[in-house]
Design an enzyme around this catalytic site. Structure first.
Site, mmCIF file in Angstrom:
data_model
loop_
_atom_site.group_PDB
_atom_site.id
_atom_site.type_symbol
_atom_site.label_atom_id
_atom_site.label_comp_id
_atom_site.label_asym_id
_atom_site.label_seq_id
_atom_site.Cartn_x
_atom_site.Cartn_y
_atom_site.Cartn_z
ATOM 1 C CG ASP A 190 -1.822 1.169 1.312
ATOM 2 O OD1 ASP A 190 -1.457 2.242 0.780
ATOM 3 O OD2 ASP A 190 -2.918 1.026 1.861
ATOM 4 C CG HIS A 191 1.450 4.343 -3.150
ATOM 5 N ND1 HIS A 191 0.197 4.072 -3.621
ATOM 6 C CD2 HIS A 191 1.573 5.694 -3.210
ATOM 7 C CE1 HIS A 191 -0.400 5.208 -3.941
ATOM 8 N NE2 HIS A 191 0.410 6.214 -3.710
ATOM 9 C CG HIS A 254 -4.155 4.527 -0.701
ATOM 10 N ND1 HIS A 254 -3.264 3.499 -0.661
ATOM 11 C CD2 HIS A 254 -4.323 4.820 -2.018
ATOM 12 C CE1 HIS A 254 -2.896 3.186 -1.897
ATOM 13 N NE2 HIS A 254 -3.529 3.968 -2.739
HETATM 14 C C1 BG6 Z 1 -3.414 4.813 -6.343
HETATM 15 C C2 BG6 Z 1 -4.783 4.840 -6.960
HETATM 16 O O1 BG6 Z 1 -3.286 3.748 -5.440
HETATM 17 O O2 BG6 Z 1 -3.197 6.033 -5.645
HETATM 18 C C3 BG6 Z 1 -4.928 6.022 -7.903
HETATM 19 O O3 BG6 Z 1 -4.978 3.637 -7.683
HETATM 20 C C4 BG6 Z 1 -4.584 7.307 -7.186
HETATM 21 O O4 BG6 Z 1 -6.253 6.108 -8.410
HETATM 22 C C5 BG6 Z 1 -3.230 7.174 -6.476
HETATM 23 O O5 BG6 Z 1 -4.524 8.337 -8.147
HETATM 24 C C6 BG6 Z 1 -2.964 8.378 -5.600
HETATM 25 O O6 BG6 Z 1 -1.680 8.283 -5.087
HETATM 26 P P1 BG6 Z 1 -0.914 9.548 -4.539
HETATM 27 O O7 BG6 Z 1 0.355 9.003 -4.000
HETATM 28 O O8 BG6 Z 1 -0.728 10.476 -5.699
HETATM 29 O O9 BG6 Z 1 -1.814 10.140 -3.504
#
Ligand code: BG6
Length: 509
Positions: A190-191, A254
């Site tokens: 989960d980045h 997230h």
């Molecule tokens: C991803 C989603 O996990 O996170 C995308 O699949 C989203 O839809 C993105 O745009 C948002 O990531 P960040 O790091 O830009 O908030």
């Protein structure tokens, strides 16, 4: 945040072969290869490593290396000089193959017999559509490309989200993966957990004695979490998005992770297991805060057409490429949750996320109660027009991105003859404190997988608990039809009603 913070700043020792499935995809170009390059440039990768791009396209090593060099130059957060890039891409190879065909794995295994070029510790990164996770893992296993968890050489598999479509499918996927791998070999990514600012929520809460005593139902009025984006369905992302929508794409992973970090109890230590145990506990106590009907706790929306700030037309969700014109998938969702435990009982937690909103911002705001006695009045000024209002509550804001930082809004006496109070910010901003750009989430997470540290990855019971929170929404989608909302604004106006009779408002900033 953890002992792993120390680990990932040290060099990986084990020689490794990193195989990226879905190597021609966007994630590989924009995130994975640039992240590995930065680790290399900082001398954090081992002496011996090979990166294998696995995809169906008809490339060879040279073509693929050139493409990756271009991606690094375009997307690396640090400057990438030609010489370092050239040295790095010599570690990259290409393997052409179809993920669902056993022969592709047999051919890879044949190549892997050259253990000098392809070290026997293996990291498989599945950057592929979720429908293929199981096939890829089963093929890896049946071709003998997965080592035993206790053997000398390790195998680790990184699984991208979304992990399942609902509770049952997530559990099914889990069981399938566990037929071929042990839990310790699975890294569910989960980045958001790799973001510096997200990790800092825990450090801030548990490294300072002054906030923790007031983080509870006696002092906190509500918590609001926003992840708004200005993008829509550009670059063909509609195909994936329309199948999943905002709830599955952003909330089940997230946003619920942010909620865990801001509401969990202090872990006994910083080991992966202790931290994840606390997250599971708080998730298990979390539920939708339904008063009469589910629609009083959930709002779903789809952006309609409109114009951007330069007057250029913006397509509505249903007119976008690769979106079913009759789609009922939400591009915006807001929900109200309750945490049934001693600390948080009765404190509303509201979350919202959406595409085509006014601003790209992610933040967690903890709003405190107003003082019990209203001794003062508050002054609010815009240019030279000032209004006297009721006293404002203190708010602690964790700004995840952009303008990363932590802000505390407090009232202070405005200079002058009268006792009126004005809101000021006590703030800490990453930019001002540290001039260096923050590491990208994938840099941290890839190094953690190479070190074998799973603290920032989601455990199977955590995934189960996340799906349990949102499952009532999935069971009631037909009663929660999405409403249109105007693009370039703050999403569905109906989401204001989630605050009910409390003092809260969405912080549209
Ligand atoms: C991803 C989603 O996990 O996170 C995308 O699949 C989203 O839809 C993105 O745009 C948002 O990531 P960040 O790091 O830009 O908030």
């Amino acid at each position: 945040m953890s002992s792993s913070a120390v680990i990932s700043e040290s060099r990986v020792q084990d020689p490794v072969t990193i195989v990226i499935f879905g190597a021609s995809g966007d994630l590989t170009h924009r995130k994975l290869i640039p992240a590995l390059f930065i680790a290399y440039a900082q001398n954090l990768l081992p002496d011996t490593f090979t990166i294998v791009g696995f995809a169906r396209r008809d490339y060879d090593d040279t073509v693929f290396r050139n493409m990756m060099a271009d991606s690094i130059k375009e997307f690396s957060r640090l400057s990438a000089d030609d010489e370092t890039v050239n040295r790095f891409v010599q570690h990259i190879r290409y393997h052409k193959g179809d993920i669902s065909t056993a022969s592709a794995y047999e051919e890879m295994k044949e190549k892997f017999k050259d253990t000098e070029t392809y070290p026997q510790n293996r990291l498989y990164y599945l950057s592929i559509i979720p429908d293929l996770f199981e096939t890829a893992v089963a093929c890896l296993k049946s071709s003998g490309l997965v080592s035993d968890p206790n053997s000398k050489h390790w195998t680790r598999v990184v699984i991208e989200k979304p992990f399942g479509r609902d509770f049952n499918s997530a559990m099914e996927l889990n069981n399938c993966l566990l037929k071929h791998l042990s839990e310790s070999q699975i890294y569910r990514i989960d980045h958001y957990l790799g973001k510096e600012t997200v990790q800092n929520i825990l450090s801030f809460r548990f490294a300072n004695a002054i906030f923790e005593p007031v983080f509870n139902r006696s002092y906190v009025d509500h918590i609001q979490i926003t992840a708004s984006e200005t993008v829509g369905m550009e670059k063909g992302r509609g195909g994936y998005y329309d199948e999943y929508g905002a709830l599955r794409d952003m909330v089940t992973n997230h946003l619920l992770q942010l909620l865990c970090l801001v509401t969990m109890e202090a872990p006994g230590d910083l080991s992966a297991e202790s931290i994840r145990n606390e997250k599971v506990k708080v998730l298990n106590a979390t539920k939708l805060d339904i008063r009469k009907n589910i629609s009083d706790a959930v709002c779903r929306g789809q952006y309609s057409s409109g114009f951007d700030d330069d007057g250029k037309p913006i397509k509505g969700y249903l007119e976008e490429e690769r979106i079913d014109p009759n789609s009922e998938t939400e591009s915006f969702i807001a929900l109200r949750l309750a945490i049934d435990n001693w600390r948080w009982a009765g404190v509303p937690i509201v979350l919202r996320t959406g595409k085509r909103m006014a601003k790209k911002t992610t933040e967690v705001a903890v709003q405190f109660k107003v003082p019990p006695l209203q001794l003062f009045q508050q002054v609010e000024c815009e240019d030279d027009v000032c209004d006297i209002t009721r006293i404002k509550p203190n708010t602690l804001i964790f700004r995840i991105q952009p303008n990363e930082g932590i802000f505390l809004k407090v009232g202070t006496k405005r200079p002058g003859m009268r006792f009126v109070v004005e809101d000021v910010d006590m703030d800490f901003s990453y930019n001002e404190k540290w001039s260096k750009s923050l590491p990208e989430a994938y840099e941290r997470l890839l190094l953690d997988t190479l070190h074998g540290d799973s603290t920032l990855f989601t455990r199977s019971d955590e995934v189960a608990a996340e799906w349990k929170v949102v499952q009532p929404i999935l069971d009631n989608l037909s009663r929660l039809k999405p409403y249109p909302y105007p693009p370039n604004e703050w999403g569905l106006p109906e989401a204001d009603s989630l605050f009910r009779t409390s003092d809260g408002n969405w912080r549209n900033q």
